[in-house]
Design an enzyme around this catalytic site. Structure first.
Site, PDB file in Angstrom:
ATOM      1  N   PHE A 185       0.429  -1.348   0.210  1.00 52.37           N
ATOM      2  CA  PHE A 185       0.189  -0.291   0.103  1.00 52.37           C
ATOM      3  C   PHE A 185       0.476   1.122   0.283  1.00 52.37           C
ATOM      4  O   PHE A 185       0.901   1.962   0.833  1.00 52.37           O
ATOM      5  CB  PHE A 185      -0.782  -0.151   0.950  1.00 52.37           C
ATOM      6  CG  PHE A 185      -2.275   1.374   1.073  1.00 52.37           C
ATOM      7  CD1 PHE A 185      -2.975   1.121   0.508  1.00 52.37           C
ATOM      8  CD2 PHE A 185      -2.054   2.035   2.483  1.00 52.37           C
ATOM      9  CE1 PHE A 185      -4.101   2.059   0.353  1.00 52.37           C
ATOM     10  CE2 PHE A 185      -3.322   2.982   2.252  1.00 52.37           C
ATOM     11  CZ  PHE A 185      -4.128   3.217   1.234  1.00 52.37           C
TER      12      PHE A 185
ATOM     13  N   LYS B 174      13.073  -1.754 -17.914  1.00 48.59           N
ATOM     14  CA  LYS B 174      12.065  -1.256 -18.870  1.00 48.59           C
ATOM     15  C   LYS B 174      12.478  -2.106 -20.656  1.00 48.59           C
ATOM     16  O   LYS B 174      12.151  -2.593 -21.511  1.00 48.59           O
ATOM     17  CB  LYS B 174      12.301  -0.064 -18.978  1.00 48.59           C
ATOM     18  CG  LYS B 174      11.362   0.415 -17.827  1.00 48.59           C
ATOM     19  CD  LYS B 174      11.536   1.745 -17.445  1.00 48.59           C
ATOM     20  CE  LYS B 174      10.630   2.022 -15.769  1.00 48.59           C
ATOM     21  NZ  LYS B 174      10.694   3.283 -15.614  1.00 48.59           N
TER      22      LYS B 174
ATOM     23  N   THR C 203       2.927   3.976  -3.262  1.00 52.98           N
ATOM     24  CA  THR C 203       2.639   5.427  -3.720  1.00 52.98           C
ATOM     25  C   THR C 203       1.688   4.260  -5.335  1.00 52.98           C
ATOM     26  O   THR C 203       0.512   5.168  -5.363  1.00 52.98           O
ATOM     27  CB  THR C 203       3.711   5.604  -4.809  1.00 52.98           C
ATOM     28  OG1 THR C 203       5.049   6.093  -3.791  1.00 52.98           O
ATOM     29  CG2 THR C 203       3.367   6.912  -4.828  1.00 52.98           C
ATOM     30  N   VAL C 204       1.850   3.531  -5.750  1.00 56.06           N
ATOM     31  CA  VAL C 204       1.237   2.723  -6.307  1.00 56.06           C
ATOM     32  C   VAL C 204      -0.140   2.144  -6.146  1.00 56.06           C
ATOM     33  O   VAL C 204      -0.879   2.138  -5.821  1.00 56.06           O
ATOM     34  CB  VAL C 204       2.124   1.547  -7.427  1.00 56.06           C
ATOM     35  CG1 VAL C 204       1.201   1.219  -8.264  1.00 56.06           C
ATOM     36  CG2 VAL C 204       3.435   2.936  -8.231  1.00 56.06           C
TER      37      VAL C 204
ATOM     38  N   VAL D  98       6.577  -0.195 -17.714  1.00 51.48           N
ATOM     39  CA  VAL D  98       6.921   0.138 -18.250  1.00 51.48           C
ATOM     40  C   VAL D  98       6.419   2.018 -18.477  1.00 51.48           C
ATOM     41  O   VAL D  98       5.040   1.085 -19.183  1.00 51.48           O
ATOM     42  CB  VAL D  98       7.531  -0.751 -19.614  1.00 51.48           C
ATOM     43  CG1 VAL D  98       8.497   0.188 -21.040  1.00 51.48           C
ATOM     44  CG2 VAL D  98       8.188  -2.204 -19.268  1.00 51.48           C
TER      45      VAL D  98
ATOM     46  N   GLY E 168       4.788   3.860 -17.143  1.00 49.54           N
ATOM     47  CA  GLY E 168       4.243   3.375 -15.732  1.00 49.54           C
ATOM     48  C   GLY E 168       2.716   4.148 -16.593  1.00 49.54           C
ATOM     49  O   GLY E 168       1.683   3.040 -16.692  1.00 49.54           O
TER      50      GLY E 168
ATOM     51  N   LYS F  25       8.547  -3.759 -12.481  1.00 50.36           N
ATOM     52  CA  LYS F  25       9.779  -3.921 -14.139  1.00 50.36           C
ATOM     53  C   LYS F  25      10.581  -4.923 -13.478  1.00 50.36           C
ATOM     54  O   LYS F  25      11.103  -5.325 -14.347  1.00 50.36           O
ATOM     55  CB  LYS F  25      10.191  -2.884 -14.381  1.00 50.36           C
ATOM     56  CG  LYS F  25      11.005  -2.544 -13.616  1.00 50.36           C
ATOM     57  CD  LYS F  25      10.706  -0.014 -13.206  1.00 50.36           C
ATOM     58  CE  LYS F  25      10.093   0.322 -12.282  1.00 50.36           C
ATOM     59  NZ  LYS F  25       9.751   1.629 -11.866  1.00 50.36           N
TER      60      LYS F  25
HETATM   61  N1  LIG Z   1       6.242   5.352  -8.013  1.00 52.86           N
HETATM   62  C1  LIG Z   1       6.093   4.955  -9.066  1.00 52.86           C
HETATM   63  O1  LIG Z   1       5.452   6.192  -9.751  1.00 52.86           O
HETATM   64  C2  LIG Z   1       6.545   3.883  -9.957  1.00 52.86           C
HETATM   65  C3  LIG Z   1       5.498   3.468 -11.339  1.00 52.86           C
HETATM   66  C4  LIG Z   1       6.036   2.609 -11.942  1.00 52.86           C
HETATM   67  C5  LIG Z   1       6.116   1.530 -11.104  1.00 52.86           C
HETATM   68  N2  LIG Z   1       5.966   1.388 -10.230  1.00 52.86           N
HETATM   69  C6  LIG Z   1       6.631   0.199  -9.751  1.00 52.86           C
HETATM   70  O2  LIG Z   1       5.428   0.077  -8.640  1.00 52.86           O
HETATM   71  C7  LIG Z   1       6.764  -1.053  -7.382  1.00 52.86           C
HETATM   72  C8  LIG Z   1       5.831  -0.595  -6.211  1.00 52.86           C
HETATM   73  O3  LIG Z   1       6.593   0.838  -6.432  1.00 52.86           O
HETATM   74  P1  LIG Z   1       5.841   2.346  -4.966  1.00 52.86           P
HETATM   75  O4  LIG Z   1       6.634   3.903  -5.562  1.00 52.86           O
HETATM   76  O5  LIG Z   1       4.358   2.095  -5.106  1.00 52.86           O
HETATM   77  O6  LIG Z   1       6.779   1.771  -3.666  1.00 52.86           O
HETATM   78  P2  LIG Z   1       6.446   2.267  -1.998  1.00 52.86           P
HETATM   79  O7  LIG Z   1       5.358   3.569  -2.384  1.00 52.86           O
HETATM   80  O8  LIG Z   1       7.652   1.656  -1.431  1.00 52.86           O
HETATM   81  O9  LIG Z   1       5.036   0.766  -1.724  1.00 52.86           O
HETATM   82  C9  LIG Z   1       5.622  -0.737  -1.327  1.00 52.86           C
HETATM   83  C10 LIG Z   1       4.882  -0.693  -0.421  1.00 52.86           C
HETATM   84  O10 LIG Z   1       4.711  -1.897  -0.581  1.00 52.86           O
HETATM   85  C11 LIG Z   1       5.478  -2.125   1.129  1.00 52.86           C
HETATM   86  N3  LIG Z   1       5.566  -4.095   1.565  1.00 52.86           N
HETATM   87  C12 LIG Z   1       7.192  -3.703   1.549  1.00 52.86           C
HETATM   88  N4  LIG Z   1       7.128  -5.095   2.408  1.00 52.86           N
HETATM   89  C13 LIG Z   1       6.116  -5.206   2.547  1.00 52.86           C
HETATM   90  C14 LIG Z   1       5.799  -6.946   2.435  1.00 52.86           C
HETATM   91  N5  LIG Z   1       6.621  -8.193   2.903  1.00 52.86           N
HETATM   92  N6  LIG Z   1       4.184  -7.049   1.879  1.00 52.86           N
HETATM   93  C15 LIG Z   1       3.603  -5.862   2.281  1.00 52.86           C
HETATM   94  N7  LIG Z   1       3.691  -5.246   1.336  1.00 52.86           N
HETATM   95  C16 LIG Z   1       4.984  -4.870   1.766  1.00 52.86           C
HETATM   96  C17 LIG Z   1       5.634  -1.005   1.513  1.00 52.86           C
HETATM   97  O11 LIG Z   1       5.918  -0.732   3.276  1.00 52.86           O
HETATM   98  P3  LIG Z   1       7.291  -0.206   3.685  1.00 52.86           P
HETATM   99  O12 LIG Z   1       7.167   1.066   3.417  1.00 52.86           O
HETATM  100  O13 LIG Z   1       6.620   0.102   5.085  1.00 52.86           O
HETATM  101  O14 LIG Z   1       8.564  -0.946   3.373  1.00 52.86           O
HETATM  102  C18 LIG Z   1       5.347   0.018   1.320  1.00 52.86           C
HETATM  103  O15 LIG Z   1       4.269   0.792   1.493  1.00 52.86           O
HETATM  104  C19 LIG Z   1       8.132  -1.182  -7.719  1.00 52.86           C
HETATM  105  O16 LIG Z   1       8.145  -2.011  -7.962  1.00 52.86           O
HETATM  106  C20 LIG Z   1       8.054   0.185  -8.576  1.00 52.86           C
HETATM  107  O17 LIG Z   1       9.951  -0.056  -8.991  1.00 52.86           O
HETATM  108  C21 LIG Z   1       6.582   2.730  -9.173  1.00 52.86           C
END
Ligand SMILES: NC(=O)c1ccc[n+]([C@@H]2O[C@H](COP(=O)([O-])OP(=O)(O)OC[C@H]3O[C@@H](n4cnc5c(N)ncnc54)[C@H](OP(=O)(O)O)[C@@H]3O)[C@@H](O)[C@H]2O)c1
Length: 372
Positions: free
Chosen positions: A9, A200, A11-12, A127, A129, A100
């Site tokens: 839970f 990507k 950013t995404v 890839v 977003g 990715k």
């Molecule tokens: N952000 C973007 O704009 C974007 C765009 C395209 C793709 N992506 C990809 O999407 C994925 C997620 O990115 P994000 O930016 O959303 O990451 P994020 O904000 O770090 O969210 C990940 C979440 O998963 C939680 N988590 C960690 N370990 C876990 C577990 N064992 N069980 C359940 N939840 C757990 C994290 O908690 P903690 O914070 O406590 O560790 C955090 O709340 C990545 O692969 C990223 O490369 C992101």
């Protein structure tokens, strides 16, 4: 009605919950039935979130619940994300991801697992977003031989290079600004070193050419050595410096894949892609050039692509799409052997070479392949 679970839970994942809730009617219309968020799995508590009642810590609850049809993995990395995805697919659930790294490194295994179980594994958001890239590549351009793909697929580095150009900052200062504004993570290594763009690039190659391109086979140069004077020189020469993902299919049948900062002339469609935006030009032998542009990251743009995948998974629940590639290595040529013009810098001298392979470029403090 179909029930879904979000894993992670952040950013995404929080964006996915928001899209499912705020656009509930649109999602139901697209899927042909209601899509209901049943669980959110995260290691942390979110007591103030309106989604708090859905939060659980134990993935086994999702895994063992036969009412959950689709699992959205937005944790990231290849640790628990891989474990949970394997277990979800083995339990006969469709899986959707924005991760990715997981797709680039384990796509062959996970797609085979999905196929064996008769479910979908989708990863449009991995890839570009929010930009629809993979589905057009796989569906709408499938009548073509894909000849090349070139693009800006890392918004963080594009933001930094744009900020250097516009504000006259060196890279370190531009990075700090990007971090302050949320465009760069506290640990920016995978962006600055080009690793994120490589992942990507691999997914695009896998889909376009049907064989696996492993990240370690892609030659990569990040942006750490791009100096403000290179940006200034490029601008004076009528172009800009951009980190590009490049994929080419040669007449010899070999593919060429690399990520590096390039000189992009003003007349290129990529030259106007600034700040955190992404763009990709896909060239097919029948269609010619097609260009895709938009928000390559961010909570809601990325969630838009994730939920699009959820809708497609629900629509194709009983007839999964045969997306995939084999585990055979994609035959690769060495991009260093490809000739192009180069801008080179020595001291204060900035000059343009004739078309040369990399090894023939005169010694220089900095060199940038010209995008032609
Ligand atoms: N952000 C973007 O704009 C974007 C765009 C395209 C793709 N992506 C990809 O999407 C994925 C997620 O990115 P994000 O930016 O959303 O990451 P994020 O904000 O770090 O969210 C990940 C979440 O998963 C939680 N988590 C960690 N370990 C876990 C577990 N064992 N069980 C359940 N939840 C757990 C994290 O908690 P903690 O914070 O406590 O560790 C955090 O709340 C990545 O692969 C990223 O490369 C992101």
């Amino acid at each position: 009605m179909k029930n879904i679970a979000i894993l992670g839970f952040g950013t995404v994942g929080s964006g996915v919950a928001k899209v499912l809730t705020e656009n509930r009617a649109e999602v139901a219309a697209g899927a042909g039935e209601e899509v209901c968020l049943k669980y959110i799995v995260d290691v942390r508590d979110f007591p103030d979130s309106p989604f708090a009642p859905l939060l659980v810590k134990d993935f086994a609850l999702v895994e063992q619940d036969p009412e959950v049809s689709v699992v959205v993995e937005t944790i990231g990395g290849c640790g628990v994300a891989l474990d949970f995805t394997r277990r979800a697919l083995k339990a006969g659930k469709h899986a959707v991801t924005s991760n990715k790294q997981l797709v680039a490194e384990h796509g062959v295994e996970l797609l085979a697992l999905a196929k064996g179980k008769g479910v979908n594994y989708f990863f449009e958001a991995s890839v570009g977003g929010g930009i629809p890239l993979l589905r057009p590549l796989f569906n709408d351009l499938s009548a073509n031989k894909i000849l090349s793909m070139k693009g800006i697929l890392n918004g963080t580095t594009n933001y930094i290079l744009t900020a250097m150009d516009r504000s006259g900052m060196e890279l370190e200062a531009a990075l700090k600004e990007a971090q302050r504004l949320g465009y760069a993570e506290l640990n920016p290594d995978s962006d600055l070193d080009g690793t994120d763009a490589v992942r990507k690039t691999c997914i695009l190659a896998d889909l376009a050419w049907g064989r696996e391109l492993k990240p370690e086979r892609v030659s990569v140069e990040g942006i750490r050595n791009v100096a403000l004077k290179d940006i200034r020189n490029a601008s004076a020469a009528g172009g800009s410096i951009k980190l590009l993902c490049r994929l080419l299919r040669g007449e010899d049948g070999l593919c060429y894949a690399w990520v590096a900062p390039h000189f992009v002339p003003a007349e290129s469609m990529l030259s106007g892609v600034n700040e955190a935006f992404n763009a990709l030009i896909i060239t097919g032998n029948m269609v010619g050039d097609t260009m895709f542009y938009g928000a390559g990251a961010g909570s809601l743009p990325t969630a838009s692509a994730v939920v699009g995948d959820v809708i497609d998974a629900v629509r194709h629940a009983s007839s999964p799409r045969g997306i995939g590639w084999t585990g055979e290595d994609l035959p690769l040529g060495d991009p260093e052997e490809l000739s192009s013009r180069w801008y080179i810098r020595n001291g204060d001298t900035w000059s343009l070479t004739d078309a040369l392979p990399a090894a023939k470029v005169p010694a220089a403090e900095a060199k940038y392949r010209v995008l032609d």
